[in-house]
Design a protein around this motif. Structure first.
Motif, short mmCIF file in Angstrom:
data_model
loop_
_atom_site.label_atom_id
_atom_site.label_comp_id
_atom_site.label_asym_id
_atom_site.label_seq_id
_atom_site.Cartn_x
_atom_site.Cartn_y
_atom_site.Cartn_z
N PRO A 17 64.13 6.35 -1.01
CA PRO A 17 65.49 6.25 -1.55
C PRO A 17 65.91 4.79 -1.55
CG PRO A 17 65.54 7.05 0.71
CD PRO A 17 64.09 7.02 0.30
N GLY A 18 66.55 4.35 -2.61
CA GLY A 18 66.81 2.93 -2.76
C GLY A 18 68.25 2.50 -2.76
N ILE A 19 69.20 3.43 -2.52
CA ILE A 19 70.61 3.05 -2.49
C ILE A 19 71.03 2.90 -1.03
CG2 ILE A 19 72.95 3.65 -3.20
CD1 ILE A 19 70.98 3.18 -5.51
N LEU A 20 71.56 1.73 -0.69
CA LEU A 20 72.00 1.45 0.67
C LEU A 20 73.52 1.37 0.72
CD1 LEU A 20 69.56 -1.45 1.69
CD2 LEU A 20 69.20 1.02 1.90
N PRO A 49 70.38 -8.14 -6.97
CA PRO A 49 71.60 -8.53 -7.70
C PRO A 49 72.58 -7.38 -7.84
CG PRO A 49 69.80 -8.18 -9.24
CD PRO A 49 69.21 -8.04 -7.87
N LEU A 50 72.15 -6.17 -7.51
CA LEU A 50 72.99 -4.99 -7.70
C LEU A 50 73.73 -4.68 -6.40
CD1 LEU A 50 70.48 -2.79 -9.74
CD2 LEU A 50 72.30 -4.27 -10.60
N VAL A 51 74.81 -5.42 -6.15
CA VAL A 51 75.61 -5.27 -4.94
C VAL A 51 77.05 -4.99 -5.35
CG1 VAL A 51 76.47 -6.38 -2.85
CG2 VAL A 51 74.12 -6.82 -3.63
N GLU A 52 77.61 -3.93 -4.81
CA GLU A 52 79.00 -3.55 -5.09
C GLU A 52 79.82 -3.69 -3.82
OE1 GLU A 52 81.56 0.40 -6.48
OE2 GLU A 52 79.42 0.26 -6.96
N ALA A 53 80.82 -4.55 -3.87
CA ALA A 53 81.68 -4.77 -2.70
C ALA A 53 82.53 -3.55 -2.44
CB ALA A 53 82.57 -6.00 -2.92
N ALA A 54 82.72 -3.23 -1.16
CA ALA A 54 83.60 -2.14 -0.75
C ALA A 54 84.45 -2.65 0.41
CB ALA A 54 82.80 -0.91 -0.35
N LEU A 60 77.79 -1.42 -1.18
CA LEU A 60 76.70 -0.60 -1.70
C LEU A 60 75.68 -1.54 -2.34
CD1 LEU A 60 78.53 2.37 -3.47
CD2 LEU A 60 76.90 2.60 -1.59
N ALA A 61 74.41 -1.23 -2.20
CA ALA A 61 73.37 -2.05 -2.80
C ALA A 61 72.28 -1.16 -3.37
CB ALA A 61 72.78 -3.02 -1.78
N ASP A 62 71.87 -1.43 -4.60
CA ASP A 62 70.73 -0.74 -5.20
C ASP A 62 69.51 -1.59 -4.90
OD1 ASP A 62 68.75 0.34 -6.79
OD2 ASP A 62 70.10 0.80 -8.45
N ALA A 63 68.72 -1.16 -3.92
CA ALA A 63 67.60 -1.96 -3.42
C ALA A 63 66.24 -1.45 -3.91
CB ALA A 63 67.62 -1.98 -1.89
N ARG A 64 66.21 -0.66 -4.96
CA ARG A 64 64.93 -0.12 -5.41
C ARG A 64 63.97 -1.22 -5.84
NH1 ARG A 64 67.50 4.51 -9.20
NH2 ARG A 64 68.98 2.77 -9.49
N GLY A 65 64.48 -2.22 -6.52
CA GLY A 65 63.63 -3.34 -6.91
C GLY A 65 63.18 -4.14 -5.70
N ALA A 66 64.04 -4.28 -4.69
CA ALA A 66 63.70 -5.03 -3.48
C ALA A 66 62.59 -4.33 -2.70
CB ALA A 66 64.94 -5.21 -2.60
N LEU A 67 62.59 -3.02 -2.69
CA LEU A 67 61.52 -2.29 -1.98
C LEU A 67 60.17 -2.62 -2.58
CD1 LEU A 67 63.19 1.24 -1.59
CD2 LEU A 67 62.92 -0.51 0.18
N ARG A 68 60.12 -2.66 -3.90
CA ARG A 68 58.85 -2.99 -4.55
C ARG A 68 58.48 -4.45 -4.34
NH1 ARG A 68 61.22 0.51 -8.42
NH2 ARG A 68 62.12 -1.27 -9.54
N TYR A 69 59.49 -5.33 -4.42
CA TYR A 69 59.22 -6.76 -4.30
C TYR A 69 58.73 -7.13 -2.90
CZ TYR A 69 59.98 -11.80 -4.48
OH TYR A 69 59.81 -13.16 -4.41
N PHE A 70 59.40 -6.59 -1.87
CA PHE A 70 59.04 -6.94 -0.51
C PHE A 70 57.92 -6.05 0.05
CE2 PHE A 70 63.30 -8.73 -0.86
CZ PHE A 70 63.14 -9.98 -0.27
N GLY A 71 57.60 -4.98 -0.66
CA GLY A 71 56.53 -4.09 -0.22
C GLY A 71 56.84 -3.40 1.10
N ASN A 193 79.62 -6.45 -8.46
CA ASN A 193 80.91 -7.14 -8.56
C ASN A 193 81.02 -8.14 -7.43
OD1 ASN A 193 81.35 -5.55 -6.32
ND2 ASN A 193 83.02 -4.36 -7.19
N ALA A 194 81.98 -9.01 -7.54
CA ALA A 194 82.27 -9.94 -6.46
C ALA A 194 83.22 -9.27 -5.50
CB ALA A 194 82.89 -11.22 -7.03
N ALA A 195 83.49 -9.94 -4.38
CA ALA A 195 84.48 -9.42 -3.45
C ALA A 195 85.80 -9.23 -4.20
CB ALA A 195 84.68 -10.39 -2.29
N ALA A 196 86.35 -8.03 -4.11
CA ALA A 196 87.53 -7.71 -4.91
C ALA A 196 88.71 -8.59 -4.51
CB ALA A 196 87.88 -6.24 -4.73
#
Length: 344
Positions: A17-20, A49-54, A60-71, A193-196
């Motif tokens: 799962p890649g959503i943190l 780059p997919l980071v959503e400020a809360a 929230l971060a979509d880290a699916r690409g990071a999982l592949r990149y960092f192995g 998004n940036a910090a709201a």
């Protein structure tokens, strides 16, 4: 140390799962300040780059690409993020990982600071089954009581109920959303998004004000103003900060306190209720107040905000009346419609 949810483990980075969902806390306690929070978002941005400020303490971060990149698997990547957050920003974090944002938000509630709770891909049913109805995203106390009255006291039982039954109990739209969430379905995505930013307004009294009722009227006028501004820009806020400037022995001092809303909103009645609670917490019954300021923090798009499912006709009627009042104010001016308490 990482703790992976007891739902079974998953092998293979591609199946992870890649959503943190992350919740930050300063070492020693307390929320990160504005600069610290911005730095933590930048840290996440170095992984994806997919980071959503809360705001004020989450992301929230979509880290699916990071999982592949960092192995790495998701627990390993979460450990790296946590170590860097601690070393660079003095912040610890709890992390929930799942296949969509809703499940990740629910997972992080199971994670203590310094741990990671993972809901494996395909493990939503096992994760949700035994959780109480109120634990499901969007189900508030009133909805949970109604569902429990029909024997639907767990997410598993809600998922097992026919869609038509849920729609008869809660309404067509709410029933559909409830059925989907109980099955672990979430159609939202992580929106970078940036910090709201925030919105602020202030009321200054012509002289030191002792009358608590006049102070509360000033607060109501502020929540009405900020609520209308946010609704006009299709925004909601996550928290409110109230500042009170009052006379003391050395001149004037300012107290500021903030609290998080139970859900992002621009509904004036909810803003007013929270502002009153913050004002009461100051315990300034005899203070000579010169000014009150209100700041709406953690602004975000109203269309993307998670909302609590409700079928309360009083609440729905109040929101419809508010929408009509907004249109009248837009056409005839800001004082065309106002609460009777302010018009007196």
């Amino acid at each position: 140390m990482s703790r992976v949810g007891e739902v079974s483990g998953v092998s293979g980075v591609s199946e992870q799962p890649g959503i943190l969902c992350l919740r930050f806390r300063r070492v020693g306690g307390g929320l990160p300040d504005g600069a610290g929070y911005t730095g933590l978002l930048a840290l996440l941005g170095s992984f994806t780059p997919l980071v959503e400020a809360a705001p004020p303490d989450g992301a929230l971060a979509d880290a699916r690409g990071a999982l592949r990149y960092f192995g790495r698997d998701v627990a390993g990547l979460a450990s790296v993020i946590r170590v860097r957050a601690l070393a660079l920003h003095g912040a610890d974090c709890a992390i929930g990982a799942a296949e969509n944002p809703m499940l990740a938000r629910m997972a992080v509630r199971q994670a203590a600071p310094g741990t990671t709770f993972v809901v494996p891909t395909g493990g939503a049913a096992a994760f949700l089954a035994d959780r109480p109805a109120a634990a499901l995203d969007g189900v508030g106390a009133a909805t949970a009581r109604t569902l429990c009255g029909y024997g639907l006291d767990s997410v598993g039982r809600i998922a097992a109920a026919p869609l038509g039954t849920l729609q008869r109990i809660t309404g067509v739209r709410t029933g559909r959303e409830l059925w989907e969430r109980a099955h672990g379905i979430d159609r939202t995505t992580v929106v970078p998004n940036a910090a709201a930013r925030s919105l602020a307004a202030e009321r200054t009294f012509p002289r030191d004000e002792l009358d608590r009722e006049r102070q509360r009227r000033a607060l109501m006028s502020l929540t009405e103003e900020l609520g209308a501004r946010m609704r006009g820009e299709a925004q909601v806020c996550r928290s409110l900060a109230v500042s009170v400037r009052y006379a003391d022995r050395t001149g004037y001092a300012t107290l500021t306190r903030s609290r998080t809303l139970r859900e992002p909103t621009a509904h004036s009645a909810e803003l007013t209720a929270l502002a009153y609670r913050i004002h009461d917490s100051f315990a300034l019954q005899r203070a000579r107040v010169r000014g009150i300021a209100l700041r709406a923090e953690g602004l975000g798009e109203a269309g993307r905000a998670a909302h609590q499912l409700t079928f309360d006709p009083v609440d729905e009627r109040a929101r419809r009346i508010e929408a009509v009042a907004d249109r009248l104010r837009e056409k005839f001016g800001p004082r065309a419609v106002m609460p009777g308490r302010l018009a007196a």
